[in-house]
Design an enzyme around this catalytic site. Structure first.
Site, short mmCIF file in Angstrom:
data_model
loop_
_atom_site.label_atom_id
_atom_site.label_comp_id
_atom_site.label_asym_id
_atom_site.label_seq_id
_atom_site.Cartn_x
_atom_site.Cartn_y
_atom_site.Cartn_z
N LYS A 13 32.13 -33.74 -9.51
CA LYS A 13 33.22 -32.77 -9.32
C LYS A 13 34.52 -33.45 -8.90
CE LYS A 13 31.29 -30.28 -6.08
NZ LYS A 13 29.88 -30.68 -5.90
N ARG A 88 31.00 -21.84 -1.87
CA ARG A 88 29.67 -22.41 -1.94
C ARG A 88 28.60 -21.39 -1.57
NH1 ARG A 88 30.81 -28.14 -1.12
NH2 ARG A 88 28.93 -29.40 -1.28
N ARG A 133 29.32 -42.59 3.25
CA ARG A 133 29.01 -41.22 3.67
C ARG A 133 27.58 -41.13 4.17
NH1 ARG A 133 31.09 -36.75 -0.55
NH2 ARG A 133 29.34 -35.67 0.44
P1 ADP Z 1 28.97 -32.87 -2.28
O1 ADP Z 1 29.35 -31.89 -3.34
O2 ADP Z 1 28.72 -34.25 -2.82
O3 ADP Z 1 27.87 -32.41 -1.38
P2 ADP Z 1 31.31 -32.23 -0.59
O4 ADP Z 1 32.32 -33.20 -0.17
O5 ADP Z 1 31.76 -31.10 -1.45
O6 ADP Z 1 30.20 -33.12 -1.32
O7 ADP Z 1 30.58 -31.59 0.69
C1 ADP Z 1 30.03 -32.37 1.72
C2 ADP Z 1 29.48 -31.46 2.84
O8 ADP Z 1 30.58 -30.73 3.42
C3 ADP Z 1 28.49 -30.38 2.42
O9 ADP Z 1 27.17 -30.87 2.34
C4 ADP Z 1 28.67 -29.35 3.54
O10 ADP Z 1 28.01 -29.74 4.71
C5 ADP Z 1 30.16 -29.42 3.82
N1 ADP Z 1 30.93 -28.42 3.02
C6 ADP Z 1 31.93 -28.70 2.13
N2 ADP Z 1 32.42 -27.58 1.59
C7 ADP Z 1 31.70 -26.55 2.13
C8 ADP Z 1 31.70 -25.14 1.96
N3 ADP Z 1 32.55 -24.53 1.10
N4 ADP Z 1 30.84 -24.40 2.70
C9 ADP Z 1 29.98 -24.97 3.56
N5 ADP Z 1 29.92 -26.30 3.77
C10 ADP Z 1 30.76 -27.09 3.07
#
Ligand code: ADP
Length: 189
Positions: A13, A88, A133
């Protein structure tokens, strides 16, 4: 253009979102990046989110909705935006709809990258070698993130299909190939 890019963790993404945002000249809003920034800066939000993120669980809807509300009120979102990693959950999608109603606008399209689980796991383990990460560092945490995705996020496909704005894209292949599939789909939005 008010866009969302959706896909399981490791679907690519972030990479594709950067391309779409620059092509459309709209801000790329990644809630994951915003949270990591908050952690780095040691803010109250960062403190609340860190343990949850490190375990591969989702941060609470309230916290995320507050964060997004503040972000889309900023000037650079006036002509559109691209969300990456948000919404999400179904309640985040509802909250987004009502936020956008206040601005007399709505979602134009959701671009969804579709990738098999086994490919996701190996991509994330590979990324973990140099991304630093914590949530990319072990298989169990990765599997937990993927299961959070199927339990809470995958339902958004139906949500946006009902609004006639779901656009699925095959997320397997070279980065350029996937980008050109996205370009094809964008012409329909
Ligand atoms: P990935 O898609 O690789 O998991 P992201 O950077 O989108 O990576 O998200 C990393 C973490 O941040 C998620 O596992 C969650 O804990 C948190 N997070 C990010 N966006 C949201 C969201 N919209 N709602 C809840 N938690 C979120």
């Amino acid at each position: 253009m008010n866009l969302i890019i959706l896909g399981p963790p490791g679907a690519g993404k972030g990479t594709q979102a950067a391309f779409i945002a620059s092509e459309q000249n709209i801000p790329h809003i990644s809630t994951g990046d915003m949270l990591r920034e908050a952690i780095k800066n040691g803010t109250e939000l960062g403190l609340q989110a860190k343990a949850v993120m490190d375990a591969g669980n989702l941060v609470s809807d309230e916290l995320i909705i507050e964060l997004v509300k503040e972000r889309i009120s900023q000037d650079d979102c006036k002509n559109g935006f691209l969300f990456d990693g948000f919404p999400r959950t179904e309640s985040q999608a509802y909250a987004l709809d009502s936020l956008l109603e206040n601005f007399n606008t709505s979602i134009s399209g959701m671009i969804a990258l579709e990738v098999d689980d086994e490919i996701l796991i190996s991509r994330l383990l590979e990324r973990g070698k140099d991304s630093g990460r914590a949530d990319d560092s072990n298989r169990e945490i990765i599997e937990n993130r993927i299961s959070e995705y199927y339990n809470k996020t995958a339902i958004l496909k139906t949500y946006y299909q009902r609004k006639n704005c779901y656009y699925g894209v095959n997320g397997i292949g070279e980065i350029d190939e996937i980008t050109s599939r996205i370009i094809d789909v964008m012409s329909k939005i």
